[in-house]
Design a protein around this motif. Structure first.
Motif, mmCIF file in Angstrom:
data_model
loop_
_atom_site.group_PDB
_atom_site.id
_atom_site.type_symbol
_atom_site.label_atom_id
_atom_site.label_comp_id
_atom_site.label_asym_id
_atom_site.label_seq_id
_atom_site.Cartn_x
_atom_site.Cartn_y
_atom_site.Cartn_z
ATOM 1 N N GLN A 1 -6.275 4.660 2.328
ATOM 2 C CA GLN A 1 -4.770 4.742 2.374
ATOM 3 C C GLN A 1 -4.347 3.835 1.457
ATOM 4 O O GLN A 1 -4.694 2.618 1.356
ATOM 5 N N VAL A 2 -2.764 4.050 1.229
ATOM 6 C CA VAL A 2 -2.080 2.897 0.581
ATOM 7 C C VAL A 2 -1.868 1.668 1.528
ATOM 8 O O VAL A 2 -1.266 1.852 2.510
ATOM 9 N N GLN A 3 -2.242 0.538 0.941
ATOM 10 C CA GLN A 3 -2.075 -0.797 1.749
ATOM 11 C C GLN A 3 -1.699 -1.842 0.837
ATOM 12 O O GLN A 3 -2.208 -1.960 -0.368
ATOM 13 N N LEU A 4 -0.872 -2.700 1.286
ATOM 14 C CA LEU A 4 -0.381 -3.806 0.637
ATOM 15 C C LEU A 4 -0.568 -5.122 1.551
ATOM 16 O O LEU A 4 -0.048 -4.993 2.523
ATOM 17 N N VAL A 5 -1.208 -5.911 1.019
ATOM 18 C CA VAL A 5 -1.725 -7.209 2.062
ATOM 19 C C VAL A 5 -1.150 -8.467 1.429
ATOM 20 O O VAL A 5 -1.644 -8.861 0.183
ATOM 21 N N ALA A 23 -1.834 -7.976 -2.633
ATOM 22 C CA ALA A 23 -3.072 -7.117 -3.074
ATOM 23 C C ALA A 23 -2.950 -5.684 -2.641
ATOM 24 O O ALA A 23 -2.710 -5.423 -1.487
ATOM 25 N N ALA A 24 -3.088 -4.935 -3.457
ATOM 26 C CA ALA A 24 -2.999 -3.376 -3.467
ATOM 27 C C ALA A 24 -4.253 -2.833 -3.366
ATOM 28 O O ALA A 24 -5.394 -3.071 -3.836
ATOM 29 N N GLY A 26 -6.146 1.088 -2.252
ATOM 30 C CA GLY A 26 -5.801 2.682 -2.024
ATOM 31 C C GLY A 26 -5.103 3.340 -3.028
ATOM 32 O O GLY A 26 -4.968 4.614 -3.197
ATOM 33 N N PHE A 27 -4.749 2.507 -4.170
ATOM 34 C CA PHE A 27 -3.993 3.005 -5.338
ATOM 35 C C PHE A 27 -3.933 1.936 -6.167
ATOM 36 O O PHE A 27 -4.094 0.744 -6.166
ATOM 37 N N THR A 28 -3.638 2.242 -7.545
ATOM 38 C CA THR A 28 -3.711 1.340 -8.855
ATOM 39 C C THR A 28 -2.052 1.224 -9.136
ATOM 40 O O THR A 28 -1.402 1.995 -8.946
ATOM 41 N N LEU A 29 -1.891 -0.040 -9.507
ATOM 42 C CA LEU A 29 -0.651 -0.328 -9.632
ATOM 43 C C LEU A 29 -0.041 -0.168 -11.208
ATOM 44 O O LEU A 29 1.305 -0.091 -11.332
ATOM 45 N N ASP A 30 -0.840 0.538 -12.171
ATOM 46 C CA ASP A 30 -0.311 0.788 -13.154
ATOM 47 C C ASP A 30 0.908 1.530 -13.417
ATOM 48 O O ASP A 30 1.734 1.318 -14.167
ATOM 49 N N TYR A 31 1.377 2.864 -12.625
ATOM 50 C CA TYR A 31 2.275 3.537 -12.629
ATOM 51 C C TYR A 31 2.912 3.208 -11.462
ATOM 52 O O TYR A 31 3.635 4.282 -10.871
ATOM 53 N N TYR A 32 3.171 1.895 -11.070
ATOM 54 C CA TYR A 32 4.331 1.807 -9.784
ATOM 55 C C TYR A 32 5.192 0.588 -10.294
ATOM 56 O O TYR A 32 4.838 -0.349 -11.062
ATOM 57 N N VAL A 33 6.356 0.619 -9.953
ATOM 58 C CA VAL A 33 7.190 -0.334 -10.001
ATOM 59 C C VAL A 33 6.917 -1.075 -8.703
ATOM 60 O O VAL A 33 6.672 -0.737 -7.573
ATOM 61 N N ILE A 34 6.798 -2.464 -8.986
ATOM 62 C CA ILE A 34 6.636 -3.365 -7.666
ATOM 63 C C ILE A 34 7.702 -4.320 -7.572
ATOM 64 O O ILE A 34 8.312 -4.615 -8.431
ATOM 65 N N GLY A 35 7.984 -4.841 -6.314
ATOM 66 C CA GLY A 35 8.845 -5.691 -6.077
ATOM 67 C C GLY A 35 8.680 -6.682 -4.868
ATOM 68 O O GLY A 35 7.784 -6.469 -4.269
ATOM 69 N N VAL A 93 11.853 -14.013 5.411
ATOM 70 C CA VAL A 93 10.617 -13.289 5.266
ATOM 71 C C VAL A 93 10.831 -12.583 4.107
ATOM 72 O O VAL A 93 11.599 -11.675 3.950
ATOM 73 N N TYR A 94 9.534 -12.607 3.366
ATOM 74 C CA TYR A 94 9.437 -11.922 2.194
ATOM 75 C C TYR A 94 8.412 -10.849 2.112
ATOM 76 O O TYR A 94 7.269 -11.028 2.786
ATOM 77 N N TYR A 95 8.680 -9.791 1.384
ATOM 78 C CA TYR A 95 8.268 -8.536 1.573
ATOM 79 C C TYR A 95 7.592 -8.150 0.279
ATOM 80 O O TYR A 95 8.463 -8.195 -0.703
ATOM 81 N N CYS A 96 6.281 -7.661 -0.195
ATOM 82 C CA CYS A 96 5.973 -6.970 -1.408
ATOM 83 C C CYS A 96 6.314 -5.360 -1.267
ATOM 84 O O CYS A 96 6.174 -5.073 0.171
ATOM 85 N N ALA A 97 6.465 -4.643 -2.119
ATOM 86 C CA ALA A 97 6.750 -3.118 -2.177
ATOM 87 C C ALA A 97 6.135 -2.698 -3.376
ATOM 88 O O ALA A 97 6.176 -3.185 -4.611
ATOM 89 N N ALA A 98 5.830 -1.534 -3.438
ATOM 90 C CA ALA A 98 5.562 -0.752 -4.548
ATOM 91 C C ALA A 98 5.921 0.721 -4.249
ATOM 92 O O ALA A 98 6.150 1.311 -3.256
#
Length: 133
Positions: A1-5, A23-24, A26-35, A93-98
């Motif tokens: 499953q999709v996970q961001l650690v 670190a992502a 369950g998916f590859t980041l190539d076609y994802y906006v990340i923030g 608190v800082y969060y990453c997202a995709a």
């Protein structure tokens, strides 16, 4: 499953630096906006910085321009936020997202809108950044 650690964060003195990693799996980041987003006590979560899948479009909130740098290593499926010249008001608190997009490049306006309106479906667990002497 999709996970961001997430990793990184901690306590730093004003003027210091920190680097956050996300670190992502369950998916590859190539076609994802990340923030990267942050939430201080009593405040809404705000978009700090976002970048398109191909890296051609970036957005920074005004308060971090010139101090923070977002980057991504698609080969390692990892994103980073380098934070320099940290100030007490960066404490949060800082969060990453995709969020997936139809193309690697979606343009500056789309990246900014996604960041400002927090239009992301996958989120990291959050990490505390405290800037204090």
């Amino acid at each position: 499953q999709v996970q961001l650690v997430q990793s990184g964060g901690g306590l730093v003195q004003p003027g210091g630096s920190l680097r956050l990693s996300c670190a992502a799996s369950g998916f590859t980041l190539d076609y994802y906006v990340i923030g990267w987003f942050r939430q201080a006590p009593g405040k809404e979560r705000e978009g700090v910085s976002c970048i398109s899948g191909g890296g051609g479009s970036t957005y920074y909130t005004e308060s971090v321009k010139g101090r923070f740098t977002i980057s991504r290593d698609n080969a390692k499926n990892t994103m980073y936020l380098q934070m320099n010249s940290l100030k007490p008001e960066d404490t949060a608190v800082y969060y990453c997202a995709a969020e997936p997009t139809a193309a690697a490049e979606v343009g500056d306006i789309i990246v900014q809108a996604m960041c400002v309106f927090r239009d992301f479906g996958s989120w990291g667990q959050g990490t505390q950044v405290t800037v204090s002497s």
